[in-house]
Design a protein around this motif. Structure first.
Motif, PDB file in Angstrom:
ATOM      1  N   LEU A  23       0.900  -1.194   0.304  1.00 33.33           N
ATOM      2  CA  LEU A  23      -0.183  -0.073  -0.079  1.00 33.33           C
ATOM      3  C   LEU A  23       1.093   1.375   0.250  1.00 33.33           C
ATOM      4  O   LEU A  23       0.507   2.090  -0.815  1.00 33.33           O
ATOM      5  CB  LEU A  23      -1.063   0.001   1.442  1.00 33.33           C
ATOM      6  CG  LEU A  23      -2.009   1.021   1.182  1.00 33.33           C
ATOM      7  CD1 LEU A  23      -3.129   1.144   0.152  1.00 33.33           C
ATOM      8  CD2 LEU A  23      -2.489   0.806   2.119  1.00 33.33           C
ATOM      9  N   ILE A  24       1.764   1.337   0.897  1.00 33.90           N
ATOM     10  CA  ILE A  24       2.770   2.568   0.571  1.00 33.90           C
ATOM     11  C   ILE A  24       3.362   2.551  -0.953  1.00 33.90           C
ATOM     12  O   ILE A  24       3.516   3.544  -0.434  1.00 33.90           O
ATOM     13  CB  ILE A  24       3.904   2.459   1.642  1.00 33.90           C
ATOM     14  CG1 ILE A  24       2.879   1.800   3.398  1.00 33.90           C
ATOM     15  CG2 ILE A  24       5.290   3.213   2.021  1.00 33.90           C
ATOM     16  CD1 ILE A  24       4.076   1.446   4.710  1.00 33.90           C
ATOM     17  N   LYS A  25       4.283   1.429  -1.175  1.00 34.39           N
ATOM     18  CA  LYS A  25       4.333   2.026  -2.188  1.00 34.39           C
ATOM     19  C   LYS A  25       3.659   2.630  -3.925  1.00 34.39           C
ATOM     20  O   LYS A  25       3.453   3.367  -4.466  1.00 34.39           O
ATOM     21  CB  LYS A  25       5.399  -0.028  -2.943  1.00 34.39           C
ATOM     22  CG  LYS A  25       6.147  -0.631  -2.634  1.00 34.39           C
ATOM     23  CD  LYS A  25       6.862  -1.248  -2.911  1.00 34.39           C
ATOM     24  CE  LYS A  25       7.755  -2.141  -2.225  1.00 34.39           C
ATOM     25  NZ  LYS A  25       8.875  -3.562  -2.186  1.00 34.39           N
ATOM     26  N   THR A  26       1.856   2.077  -3.472  1.00 37.43           N
ATOM     27  CA  THR A  26       1.678   2.570  -4.056  1.00 37.43           C
ATOM     28  C   THR A  26       1.177   3.936  -4.383  1.00 37.43           C
ATOM     29  O   THR A  26       0.592   4.602  -5.109  1.00 37.43           O
ATOM     30  CB  THR A  26      -0.275   1.381  -3.906  1.00 37.43           C
ATOM     31  OG1 THR A  26       0.615   0.203  -4.404  1.00 37.43           O
ATOM     32  CG2 THR A  26      -1.217   2.057  -5.559  1.00 37.43           C
ATOM     33  N   LYS A  27       0.397   4.066  -2.874  1.00 37.42           N
ATOM     34  CA  LYS A  27       0.263   5.474  -2.659  1.00 37.42           C
ATOM     35  C   LYS A  27       1.458   6.978  -1.778  1.00 37.42           C
ATOM     36  O   LYS A  27       1.577   7.655  -2.173  1.00 37.42           O
ATOM     37  CB  LYS A  27      -0.548   5.237  -1.443  1.00 37.42           C
ATOM     38  CG  LYS A  27      -1.623   4.808  -1.498  1.00 37.42           C
ATOM     39  CD  LYS A  27      -2.635   5.239  -2.578  1.00 37.42           C
ATOM     40  CE  LYS A  27      -3.360   6.432  -2.150  1.00 37.42           C
ATOM     41  NZ  LYS A  27      -4.745   7.320  -2.721  1.00 37.42           N
ATOM     42  N   GLN A  28       2.351   6.707  -2.754  1.00 44.81           N
ATOM     43  CA  GLN A  28       4.100   6.687  -2.176  1.00 44.81           C
ATOM     44  C   GLN A  28       3.550   8.592  -2.352  1.00 44.81           C
ATOM     45  O   GLN A  28       4.070   9.170  -1.369  1.00 44.81           O
ATOM     46  CB  GLN A  28       5.530   6.120  -3.517  1.00 44.81           C
ATOM     47  CG  GLN A  28       6.147   7.572  -2.348  1.00 44.81           C
ATOM     48  CD  GLN A  28       6.698   6.342  -2.037  1.00 44.81           C
ATOM     49  OE1 GLN A  28       7.753   5.510  -1.771  1.00 44.81           O
ATOM     50  NE2 GLN A  28       8.030   6.503  -1.021  1.00 44.81           N
ATOM     51  N   ASP A  30       0.866  10.237  -2.815  1.00 43.45           N
ATOM     52  CA  ASP A  30      -0.049  10.956  -1.533  1.00 43.45           C
ATOM     53  C   ASP A  30       0.679  10.958  -0.558  1.00 43.45           C
ATOM     54  O   ASP A  30       0.029  11.618   0.834  1.00 43.45           O
ATOM     55  CB  ASP A  30      -1.561   9.777  -2.160  1.00 43.45           C
ATOM     56  CG  ASP A  30      -1.662   9.887  -3.329  1.00 43.45           C
ATOM     57  OD1 ASP A  30      -1.268  11.280  -3.818  1.00 43.45           O
ATOM     58  OD2 ASP A  30      -2.112   9.156  -3.707  1.00 43.45           O
ATOM     59  N   ILE A  31       1.406  10.110   0.416  1.00 44.55           N
ATOM     60  CA  ILE A  31       1.580   9.881   1.223  1.00 44.55           C
ATOM     61  C   ILE A  31       2.704  11.244   1.901  1.00 44.55           C
ATOM     62  O   ILE A  31       3.589  11.352   0.641  1.00 44.55           O
ATOM     63  CB  ILE A  31       1.788   8.768   1.915  1.00 44.55           C
ATOM     64  CG1 ILE A  31       1.976   7.874   2.123  1.00 44.55           C
ATOM     65  CG2 ILE A  31       3.208   9.270   3.626  1.00 44.55           C
ATOM     66  CD1 ILE A  31       1.922   6.438   1.957  1.00 44.55           C
ATOM     67  N   ASN A  32       3.048  12.134   2.691  1.00 49.64           N
ATOM     68  CA  ASN A  32       3.930  12.966   3.383  1.00 49.64           C
ATOM     69  C   ASN A  32       5.682  13.697   3.204  1.00 49.64           C
ATOM     70  O   ASN A  32       6.198  13.722   4.092  1.00 49.64           O
ATOM     71  CB  ASN A  32       2.741  13.970   5.264  1.00 49.64           C
ATOM     72  CG  ASN A  32       1.596  15.142   3.863  1.00 49.64           C
ATOM     73  OD1 ASN A  32       1.546  14.518   2.668  1.00 49.64           O
ATOM     74  ND2 ASN A  32       1.213  14.629   5.417  1.00 49.64           N
ATOM     75  N   TYR A  38       8.588   5.724   8.217  1.00 47.06           N
ATOM     76  CA  TYR A  38       7.352   7.008   8.944  1.00 47.06           C
ATOM     77  C   TYR A  38       5.786   6.961   7.923  1.00 47.06           C
ATOM     78  O   TYR A  38       4.568   7.335   8.787  1.00 47.06           O
ATOM     79  CB  TYR A  38       8.107   8.372   9.032  1.00 47.06           C
ATOM     80  CG  TYR A  38       8.917   8.592  10.018  1.00 47.06           C
ATOM     81  CD1 TYR A  38       9.410   8.336  11.168  1.00 47.06           C
ATOM     82  CD2 TYR A  38       9.886   9.066   9.181  1.00 47.06           C
ATOM     83  CE1 TYR A  38      10.095   8.911  11.795  1.00 47.06           C
ATOM     84  CE2 TYR A  38      11.437   9.588  10.076  1.00 47.06           C
ATOM     85  CZ  TYR A  38      11.593   8.949  10.979  1.00 47.06           C
ATOM     86  OH  TYR A  38      12.433   9.369  11.986  1.00 47.06           O
ATOM     87  N   ALA A  39       6.124   6.470   6.832  1.00 44.08           N
ATOM     88  CA  ALA A  39       4.624   6.353   6.123  1.00 44.08           C
ATOM     89  C   ALA A  39       4.206   5.000   6.918  1.00 44.08           C
ATOM     90  O   ALA A  39       2.558   5.133   6.647  1.00 44.08           O
ATOM     91  CB  ALA A  39       5.320   5.622   4.364  1.00 44.08           C
ATOM     92  N   PHE A  40       5.426   4.128   6.932  1.00 40.82           N
ATOM     93  CA  PHE A  40       3.932   2.957   8.054  1.00 40.82           C
ATOM     94  C   PHE A  40       3.191   3.357   8.977  1.00 40.82           C
ATOM     95  O   PHE A  40       2.472   3.160   9.429  1.00 40.82           O
ATOM     96  CB  PHE A  40       5.172   1.787   8.573  1.00 40.82           C
ATOM     97  CG  PHE A  40       5.005   0.906   8.479  1.00 40.82           C
ATOM     98  CD1 PHE A  40       4.398  -0.286   7.733  1.00 40.82           C
ATOM     99  CD2 PHE A  40       4.244  -0.275   9.638  1.00 40.82           C
ATOM    100  CE1 PHE A  40       4.032  -1.953   7.784  1.00 40.82           C
ATOM    101  CE2 PHE A  40       4.381  -1.112  10.331  1.00 40.82           C
ATOM    102  CZ  PHE A  40       4.238  -2.167   9.178  1.00 40.82           C
TER     103      PHE A  40
END
Length: 56
Positions: A23-28, A30-32, A38-40
């Motif tokens: 999910l982090i890789k997909t939304k990279q 859009d994440i701040n 920190y994304a996790f």
């Protein structure tokens, strides 16, 4: 489908660490943050507020 009506009491599902990383890789974009650590934490907070737990 939404999250739990009472997320602190009712866990409606679970995801594992690999799913969160995907999910982090997909939304990279859009994440701040660009740091995975920190994304996790950011994603975990969102999942918890929806009543979704973390499994293995």
């Amino acid at each position: 489908m939404g999250g739990s009506n009472e997320p602190s009491k009712n866990i409606i599902g679970k995801v594992n660490k690999q799913q969160v990383l995907k999910l982090i890789k997909t939304k990279q974009n859009d994440i701040n943050t660009f740091r995975t650590k920190y994304a996790f934490k950011l994603i975990l907070g969102s999942l918890k507020s929806m009543g979704i737990g973390i499994g293995n």
